[in-house]
Design an enzyme around this catalytic site. Sequence first.
Site, mmCIF file in Angstrom:
data_model
loop_
_atom_site.group_PDB
_atom_site.id
_atom_site.type_symbol
_atom_site.label_atom_id
_atom_site.label_comp_id
_atom_site.label_asym_id
_atom_site.label_seq_id
_atom_site.Cartn_x
_atom_site.Cartn_y
_atom_site.Cartn_z
ATOM 1 N N ARG A 1 -6.658 10.409 -0.230
ATOM 2 C CA ARG A 1 -6.489 10.899 -1.602
ATOM 3 C C ARG A 1 -7.828 10.975 -2.326
ATOM 4 N NH1 ARG A 1 -3.029 6.674 -3.654
ATOM 5 N NH2 ARG A 1 -3.256 5.692 -1.618
ATOM 6 N N HIS B 1 0.866 -1.174 0.000
ATOM 7 C CA HIS B 1 0.000 0.000 0.000
ATOM 8 C C HIS B 1 0.902 1.223 0.000
ATOM 9 C CE1 HIS B 1 -3.028 2.901 1.168
ATOM 10 N NE2 HIS B 1 -3.969 1.992 1.060
#
Lengths: 251, 637
Positions: free
Chosen positions: B269, B249
């Site tokens: 994000r 990740h």
Amino acid sequence: MSYKAKFKIWRGDDQTGELHDYLIEVNEGEVVLDIIHRLQATHAPDLAVRWNCKAGKCGSCSAEINGRPKLLCMTRMSTFTEDEVITVTPLRAFPVIRDLVTDVSFNYKKAREIPSFTPPPGLGPGEYRMKQVDVERSQEFRKCIECFLCQDTCHVIRDHEENKESFAGPRFLMRIAELEMHPLDSADRVREAQDEHGLGYCNITKCCTEVCPEGIKITDNALIPMKERVADRKYDPIVWLGSKLFKREKA
Amino acid sequence: MSQVERHSYDVVVVGAGGAGLRAVIEARQRGLRVAVVCKSLFGKAHTVMAEGGCAASMGNANSNDNWQVHFRDTMRGGKFLNNWRMAELHAREAPDRVWELETYGALFDRTEDGRISQRNFGGHTYPRLAHVGDRTGLELIRTMQQKIVSLQQEDFAETGDYEARIKVFAEVTITELVKDDGRIAGAFGYYRETGRFVLFEAPAVVLATGGIGKSFKVTSNSWEYTGDGHALAMRAGATLINMEFVQFHPTGMVWPPSVKGILVTEGVRGDGGVLKNSEGKRFMFEYVPEVFKGQYAETEEEADRWYTDQENNRRTPDLLPRDEVARAINSEVKAGRGSPHGGVYLDIASRLPAEEIKKRLPSMYHQFKELADVDITAEPMEVGPTCHYVMGGIEVDPDTAAASVPGLFAAGECSGGMHGSNRLGGNSLSDLLVFGRRAGLGAASYVESLESRPTVSQSDVDAAAEMALSPFDPPAEGVEENPYTLQNELQQSMNDLVGIIRKSEEIERALEKLAEIRSRIRNVTVEGHRQFNPGWHLAIDLRNMLMVSECVARAALIRTESRGGHTRDDHPGLDAQWRNKLLVCSAKDDDPVVPGVEVTPKEQLPMRQDLIELFELPELEKYYTEDELGSHPGRTA
């Protein structure tokens, strides 16, 4: 930045036990659980502790630090001075299994006694419509990670084994409030909260709210509103008369 | 001969995360008696860590969304190596599985008109993730936990016994599967609390044990993620696929050291957060790979407009699939443009008002405040890649979740194929709902079809007990090994040598190290007794960690290309010849403690015609060989 910290850790089982002294290295940024893990890897490989996520999300590593119910993974070492003795003991309200691990099955038993979500008749999957502002009340309670610190600290059961039978504890009274405030739940839960699950034992000292690692306002937002609903139901003469004349479905 | 508690069930579900619980619900609703075995307490499984959301093309936020778009996004994310039938079932069934959760009592965040709100995520064309702030995994697991309680209440009302059809065995670890004449006959394990052994006699076992992240030093995974299901399945004769694909990740915490690896949700994000290097530059614009050219914004202005107007702008490259973003961060740090603690900056503070950040990302706010003393509403976070998810897993039939061993089923992270070489964020929660249910159904149908039940032989039980207890016996020769030391060495080697960027010499060094650990593992000796003894538990888990690590390393060495969660420095490009090849891992017959691993390449079935026609030819040409595209209508026309 590294120093040696003085720890007292309770070790034992359901029969006997005592505090053991340890002097353990501490580095910058560490939490109490890191120190327990270092202890396991170096001095005490069989020291029992429950933990999973190490990020305050699963609620497994509940214990008492200097007598206060805490998550081991969210208690930073920087909150203590370097010469402070840090005492770690298992949750007091539940029977010890070994070292810092307790038998929390009481909570799972209580969870099973709370009637589940009752879907609204006539609405199929995909047809649920709810306003954000209406789901937010219950969403606050669904932040609960079931660490059971509130159950541990609640004075109704902390030192009163005899109350456990008739008292669900803050966690599960909050679960009732969550369902009661669910916009589409179709069951009536008010009377049962009082009569079956011991809401009346709570005298709103707010200890549960204080220890909640998720910052849920258990007392103000769940327990007091439930108490108000019970009071409305019980003492409002019109409601009382109505309840005698018609069978009520929902408050 | 050890004392063993015995239980008999129709189905045993190993693992109580999302996939396991969904399988339990389904098998119970088919009227079967089900045991659910949790390695931890009920409701604590790793699913609670999932933050961002659950992908399902309900079309609530953008009505253009549908299963075909979700299917295409999933195949692109996996670089077309996915099992297309799994990707199809997943995309088709995810919306029903999410809506079903509402009937169990789940409370997702809402749209203006009262439907389930959906958020943007990497690789998803439209806002698609059903979510509850940034604690979606907790909502899923709690909802299914409470559904199981409600089924137990129904059983209580009918029979007077809550556990008439579903019993939860908390803090039990399965150490071996038992077979009878080639079929599954049961599962053997121990209670953490007492160390006592337990045998489940059952014709069907559903493995839902999650991943393998604990084989790596820096990981977002908890202690439980030791590849138990992967290793159990292999030792029982089943096969694993895609083990070389491990997802790092892109955004894990990098500081302080004790929390290094803990996840920072992609939702940051999705909700407007951007990645910056030490020069303050939004570097992701430099890292849009050839296959995604034209699909992402090329300027900051366009990227920023996209958050409010998705029809006329392309999405920000901050939301490229995870493998791309993780590699980009790695390159920036390597080039000397990293943050003080070896990551890059993730900035949401300058992008949203403080109140909005706290509302949308409460656990991130809390996590940084409590663990790193960072206020994310005022300053950027420091983030870097962390081992998060394994795409590889048990090879299963897409429709029934059946593994190659009769009676064995697998769902969720421990199964393989669905995500190809890289999983899109949000596709794991939907995966576990869709395939958890299918595994429950598959197991139920299998049990119903049986004419006779398998039986467990006493010698198998004795052998399993003996194996589990062996760490208490000091070795006949050689030095005693500490399980914590071995685990540490294994994690460090995998992290350094088979991590996010790989090359053949390093993988070979890792394999040498694993061989050394294998020779030392039988000398692992633990202190104390059987009651809640973490040293002993780790000694048992180590066998599994070593086995899955070997799968990852061997497959990584053989695949001479870079694709998704497998990046070879010495073979940097996609190779169309490799696209359709699966590397299949199976256990050798050599060593009962930790069997060796054999890897065999195998071709996948070609994608069904109607599905391949969902893609334009020029896109497929980036991934497929010429020969494979002969029948595409774009070619034949």
